[in-house]
Design an enzyme around this catalytic site. Structure first.
Site, short mmCIF file in Angstrom:
data_model
loop_
_atom_site.label_atom_id
_atom_site.label_comp_id
_atom_site.label_asym_id
_atom_site.label_seq_id
_atom_site.Cartn_x
_atom_site.Cartn_y
_atom_site.Cartn_z
N TRP A 1 23.07 27.45 -30.70
CA TRP A 1 22.51 28.70 -29.91
C TRP A 1 23.42 28.88 -28.87
O TRP A 1 23.04 29.77 -27.83
CB TRP A 1 21.12 28.96 -29.80
N ASP A 2 24.37 28.02 -28.59
CA ASP A 2 25.01 27.77 -27.13
C ASP A 2 25.59 29.21 -27.02
O ASP A 2 26.37 29.33 -25.71
CB ASP A 2 26.17 26.70 -27.22
N GLU B 1 12.34 21.21 -28.59
CA GLU B 1 12.72 20.35 -29.63
C GLU B 1 11.71 19.04 -29.67
O GLU B 1 11.77 18.09 -30.83
CB GLU B 1 14.11 19.78 -29.48
N LYS C 1 11.58 18.36 -23.56
CA LYS C 1 12.74 17.89 -23.49
C LYS C 1 13.67 18.94 -22.54
O LYS C 1 14.25 18.35 -21.68
CB LYS C 1 13.57 17.90 -24.89
N GLN C 2 13.36 20.05 -22.61
CA GLN C 2 13.86 21.13 -21.70
C GLN C 2 13.27 22.23 -21.80
O GLN C 2 12.30 22.54 -22.29
CB GLN C 2 15.47 21.40 -22.53
#
Length: 816
Positions: free
Chosen positions: A364-365, A503, A623-624
């Site tokens: 998805w960057d 994630e 995680k983020q």
């Protein structure tokens, strides 16, 4: 170092692979790691060359089962150029070994990456024995070696090496080769996977100085051809011979070298594949490119001129360390996605063309990359969206196979748009192969739709919006509508069994099946997609409206359902904050202090917990950024309107509480996490923004993500730092009717200047300094530009500037 160079003094084998990644040279078509040409792949060195979109699929036996993976292929190595010296009077029966930086003869080393000119230059001084081994005299061989991957001609690369003997004269042997004995072995975690992608090698020569190597990928059957022309300038070699092996073509040169008289060897390489347009045969094209290329000085001049044109369009001017790093980030972004990309069928590789991490896949960057490209190279953004459009049929098949409608884009994409996410992934801490459920990150479809909409807003490309853009956006909306199920107890729609950006969480504790319910980011972005699809269906010109709705068999009944779902998707809350997903607040709290004390670096907390026999699914950890991604994508007014459409109230206090809550529960196991946190905190006028911004800026340079930058740079984070300066600190929105600004500069990033393209206007200048924002519109035949700045409306005609004073934000802290 200077503002435009990155310099490395000395030779440190422990840092060599990181330097190779950060000194990669590329042009959007292909890129080559900054490995020393005289070295071979091994624990210290890893020469790798990657062609955008060149994938191949292999089967591997892993943990008792057969798995299939598709990789961006490490194509034959064009770099090899090794050398050895024999001084006059050397009566040894055997020739000296070929030089390597690891053989103990290196006296000094320095390499300089020139960002402005796009070159990598090495300076070596090497000890050359000129007498008996014991106590004999010594001379020095000085080597200056400059390389480029041509930014003007996408199929050319060159290596220019000058040798100078100090304190001796004699013979210099040089070998220049094309090496097909390469595998995909750049990521240790993949060591159990099949890695031999290249087969059916052939070599040949054109003349005494030019050879070629041809091969194919084993499954995708792509032909890859390299041709190399090797010349000695100013004099003829004393000897030249060609050795043609099936998978390696070598030219061996014997040169006379006199003391203090430089000898230069030029190697010029052409590279083509069978994917290239406008060629009859890649073999002919590669040979033609190498044979007819100009000499190195002319190549270097045209290469630098091409880079100068790019820098004029792309430079973000910020003083100090931040500015230097931002130039490096711009450099690597443009080496991966350049104007050449506009003619290719490729997506955004998450780790650039700099290594083999993530197998070169597309995630998805582009969500973090396209906002920058939209305002500097919109033609590249359009090409990257075309990559998604060409794979729309595959996304529709995936949705049908899942029993859903519309288009379900894959979390990891490669050559043909099928789901490339691995079935198993390795935890290097425990050595165990584990199920990988990240394919449930269906929010990637919302990212595709978001990118379409924002590109068209910034560029004014209504043709794209009404054709390919509408086809993608409406089919993604249809997918979300079909994925939503009505819950009469809540009188709301729910989206179940997904994984969010976090994630870490891929299931509920002890659940038999993977997936989570009502991930807030997924549901809110799905509502946004449905709302935009309804707007677009209404805005389409009448003939196109009827044509597209007929093609999609989309009727008023389905549109009414879209409208209902877009207003009634469930967003969970707990403890006065937005819940990451339904039930997140019921999970246990983690003892963060204890884990930091025990392990130090806990960014990959998921691996730590699994190594202990535990799982992050049991804890309130991330995680983020997950929920906070909403603040990254949507300005405050738009986010509030989204929640209002869903029947919720989004207040400043609710958002600030939510930000603080997740700040204290995030391990930042991804480079994107610190980026999003810096953006969100900057927009909230929070003093903690700079800490996260600095962490993102230094992430790849200092390799803070556990040593993985050596496997490839983090392209999304690099581009995101540029967009943080471009849009985050200026509060810029490229709207259909105006450029809007709401500055929130950080004290450490308060002087920013850049140019942008906006709806037919080229080189609009933006300068944020002190308490003033200045917008400059260059002379042209375009209409004046409407500008909104902190509530003030201005019209800026061609050739004029306008300034807008703004109050410096009062930065405060948002505690966990």
């Amino acid at each position: 170092m200077t503002d435009w160079t990155w310099e490395y003094e000395g030779y440190d084998p422990r840092q060599e692979r990181l330097r190779e990644a950060l000194c990669t040279l590329g042009n959007g078509y292909f890129a080559t790691r900054g490995a020393a040409p005289e070295t071979a792949a091994g624990p210290v060195h890893y020469p790798g060359t990657y062609v955008a979109g060149c994938y191949n699929r292999l089967l591997s036996d892993v943990a008792g089962r057969q798995v299939e993976n598709e990789d961006l292929v490490n194509v034959p190595n064009w770099l090899p150029l090794r050398f050895r010296a024999r001084p006059d009077g050397d009566r040894a029966a055997e020739a000296a070994p070929w030089f390597t930086p690891d053989d103990g003869s290196l006296l000094s080393a320095r390499q300089v990456l020139d960002l402005r000119g796009g070159t990598l230059t090495r300076y070596l001084r090497i000890r050359v024995p000129t007498g008996p081994a014991e106590g004999g005299a010594e001379g020095v061989l000085e080597v200056v070696q400059q390389r480029l991957v041509h930014m003007g001609d996408a199929h050319l690369a060159a290596l220019h090496t000058t040798f100078t003997a100090h304190g001796w004269s004699g013979t210099l042997e040089v070998e220049s080769a094309l090496d097909g004995r390469v595998t995909n072995a750049g990521v240790d975690r993949y060591r159990d996977l099949a890695s031999q992608h290249l087969v059916r090698f052939h070599t040949g020569s054109v003349d005494a100085g030019t050879c070629w190597l041809r091969c194919r990928t084993s499954t995708s059957d792509l032909r890859v051809v390299l041709a190399a022309r090797t010349r000695v300038t100013a004099r003829e070699p004393e000897g030249r011979r060609m050795l043609l092996e099936p998978d390696r073509a070598t030219q061996h040169l014997t040169l006379r070298i006199a003391e203090e008289e430089p000898v230069t060897v030029e190697k010029t390489v052409g590279l083509h594949t069978s994917r290239d347009p406008a060629i009859s045969d890649p073999s002919l094209a590669a040979v033609d490119a190498a044979v007819h290329a100009p000499a190195f000085p002319a190549l270097l001049a045209s290469h630098r001129a091409a880079w100068a044109r790019l820098w004029r369009r792309a430079e973000v001017d910020v003083p100090g360390e931040a500015g230097r790093i931002l130039r490096l980030h711009t450099f690597h972004l443009l080496q991966t996605l350049s104007p050449h990309t506009a003619g290719l069928d490729v997506g955004v590789p998450a780790r650039g063309l700099h290594g083999e991490a993530y197998r070169g896949h597309v995630f998805w960057d582009e969500l973090f990359v396209l906002p920058f490209l939209n305002l500097h190279f919109p033609e590249v953004s359009r090409a990257l969206l075309d990559y998604r459009h060409r794979r729309l049929p595959a996304a529709c098949r995936a949705a049908r196979d899942a029993g859903l409608a519309g288009a379900m884009y894959p979390w990891q994409s490669g050559s043909d748009g099928r789901e490339e996410t691995q079935v198993l992934h390795l935890n290097p801490r425990s050595g165990r192969w584990l199920p990988d459920n990240s394919r449930l990150q269906h929010h990637v479809g919302s990212a595709v739709a978001y990118n379409v909409w924002r590109y068209c807003e910034a560029s004014g490309d209504t043709d794209y919006l009404h054709t390919k853009g509408a086809e993608m956006l409406l089919r993604i909306a249809r997918f979300w509508s079909s994925a939503a199920t009505y819950d009469p107890a809540l009188d709301r729609y729910r989206i179940r069994r997904v994984v969010g950006p976090d994630e870490y969480h891929d299931s509920y504790p002890d659940a038999a099946e993977p997936g989570l319910d009502d991930n807030a980011y997924t549901n809110v972005t799905a509502a946004w997609v449905l709302g935009r699809a309804l707007d677009l269906a209404h805005l389409l010109p009448a003939p196109r409206h009827h044509e597209l709705l007929d093609e999609l068999e989309l009727d008023d009944v389905e549109l009414d359902r879209w409208r209902d779902v877009s207003r009634k998707l469930h967003v969970p809350f707990h403890a006065g904050v937005i819940s990451q997903f339904d039930g997140y607040g019921d999970l246990a709290e983690l003892d963060w202090a204890a884990y930091r004390a025990r392990y130090g670096d806990i960014r990959r907390l998921d691996r730590i917990l699994e190594g202990e026999g535990d799982t992050p699914n049991r804890y309130q950890v991330s995680k983020q950024a997950d929920v906070l991604m909403l603040g990254y994508l949507f300005p405050p007014d738009e986010l509030a309107a989204l929640f209002s459409r869903l029947g919720y109230t989004m207040s400043d206090d609710l958002w600030r509480r939510t930000v603080g809550y997740y700040l204290g529960r995030t391990s930042h196991g991804s480079t994107l996490s610190s980026l999003v946190h810096s953006w969100v905190l900057a927009r909230a006028r929070d003093r903690g923004a700079w800490e996260y911004a600095l962490e993102t800026l230094r992430g790849d340079v200092a390799d803070t993500q556990g040593g993985t930058t050596a496997e490839g740079i983090h392209l999304g984070a690099m581009a995101g730092t540029l967009d943080l300066v471009q849009r985050g600190l200026t509060g810029m929105e490229a709207r259909a009717d105006a450029l809007a600004f709401d500055p929130a500069a950080l004290p450490e990033l308060s002087d920013v200047a850049y140019r942008l393209r906006y709806r037919g206007h080229w080189d609009i200048g933006v300068h944020l300094s002190g308490n003033t924002l200045r917008v400059t519109v260059p002379a042209s035949s375009q209409l004046p530009v409407r500008v909104l700045c902190s509530g003030r409306k201005m019209v800026v005609p061609q050739g004029k500037s306008a300034t807008c004073p703004y109050a410096q934000p009062d930065h405060r802290a948002t505690g966990p």
